[in-house]
Design an enzyme around this catalytic site. Sequence first.
Site, mmCIF file in Angstrom:
data_model
loop_
_atom_site.group_PDB
_atom_site.id
_atom_site.type_symbol
_atom_site.label_atom_id
_atom_site.label_comp_id
_atom_site.label_asym_id
_atom_site.label_seq_id
_atom_site.Cartn_x
_atom_site.Cartn_y
_atom_site.Cartn_z
ATOM 1 N N HIS A 148 4.745 0.687 12.957
ATOM 2 C CA HIS A 148 3.931 1.225 14.050
ATOM 3 C C HIS A 148 3.921 0.170 15.151
ATOM 4 O O HIS A 148 3.866 -1.029 14.872
ATOM 5 C CB HIS A 148 2.512 1.516 13.554
ATOM 6 C CG HIS A 148 1.583 2.074 14.589
ATOM 7 N ND1 HIS A 148 1.977 2.988 15.546
ATOM 8 C CD2 HIS A 148 0.257 1.854 14.818
ATOM 9 C CE1 HIS A 148 0.935 3.305 16.306
ATOM 10 N NE2 HIS A 148 -0.118 2.621 15.892
ATOM 11 N N GLY A 186 0.829 -1.197 0.000
ATOM 12 C CA GLY A 186 0.000 0.000 0.000
ATOM 13 C C GLY A 186 0.862 1.246 0.000
ATOM 14 O O GLY A 186 1.950 1.262 -0.581
ATOM 15 N N ASP A 244 1.725 8.403 19.025
ATOM 16 C CA ASP A 244 1.109 8.388 17.701
ATOM 17 C C ASP A 244 -0.413 8.345 17.814
ATOM 18 O O ASP A 244 -1.117 9.118 17.151
ATOM 19 C CB ASP A 244 1.617 7.184 16.911
ATOM 20 C CG ASP A 244 1.176 7.209 15.459
ATOM 21 O OD1 ASP A 244 1.690 8.056 14.699
ATOM 22 O OD2 ASP A 244 0.312 6.397 15.074
#
Length: 331
Positions: free
Chosen positions: A108, A26, A191
């Site tokens: 992440h 992606g 985040d």
Amino acid sequence: MARMYYDEDANLDLLAGKTIAIIGYGSQGHAHALNLKDSGLNVIVGLYPGSKSVAKAEAAGLTVKSVADAANAADFIMILLPDEVQKTIYKNEIEPNLEEGNVLAFAHGFNIHFGQVVPPANVDVVMVAPKGPGHLVRRTYEGGEGVPALFAVYQDASGQARDRAMSYAKGIGGTRAGVLETTFREETETDLFGEQAVLCGGLSALIKAGFETLVEAGYQPELAYFECLHEVKLIVDLVVEGGLAKMRDSISNTAEYGDYTRGPRIVTQQTKAEMQKILSEIQSGQFAREFVLENQSGKPGFTAMRRKESEHKIEEVGKDLRAMFSWLKKA
């Protein structure tokens, strides 16, 4: 002050002769894969059979395998999939193919920090997280520059996990701009907080509230759109370039005075208290549990919220206005 690391601090040779599997193609996946390839490293892409991204990756000169085969063939496995699908794909496709000494990497920390993915003790677990969207990671790399990134080590089985993470960061162009060391916990919690309280949740709510206030007072919706949404980019660009100081130096005295005297009436101590509550929900794992359960139940609430937001008047007004913006029209 935190130290930034640059090209001279990282050794790309640590990944020479290794096979790097990018799981997913992606926004971030395509940028990582192509940048690593252009850095002279051996890259393969792991995708599920029938993925629309297979043709794109192959057209870019990349070898595509199933996720399981890519994980089996790789020394360094970077998982660039949506948070909500990582647990299942890791458990079914990646974990059975891990070998001692492999590197398992993430962009992440959500699934590692909240225990959704539990890696074996004999692999390195690292994070390399560019602080920008994939298209920017790719474009800046092609221009000889890069996007700043974070890196972290969760598990160092080899004794080289930190150096390997920095090597990967160099391969995608991160060390050209500078990389900052953090932890999985710190990256994940900050985040999520930034997304929820400021960048996405906070900003979206502020824009809608401003738009609604003007429209309800009888002003034209088109003007409300310009004043409360369209001009956000003009201000944000100034903030990114030089902080709040540059923004305030660039706007009119009227706007600056209004900033100082009215801004604190919008974001009050009560607002900050709610921010602290949101942060506590992140730190305790409450948000993570809520998100995981929502996905396990088929996303009914998530889907309903998406539908409701898509029907907000600001979307209708914006769509009509943007259709008239010559610089946004597709060639």
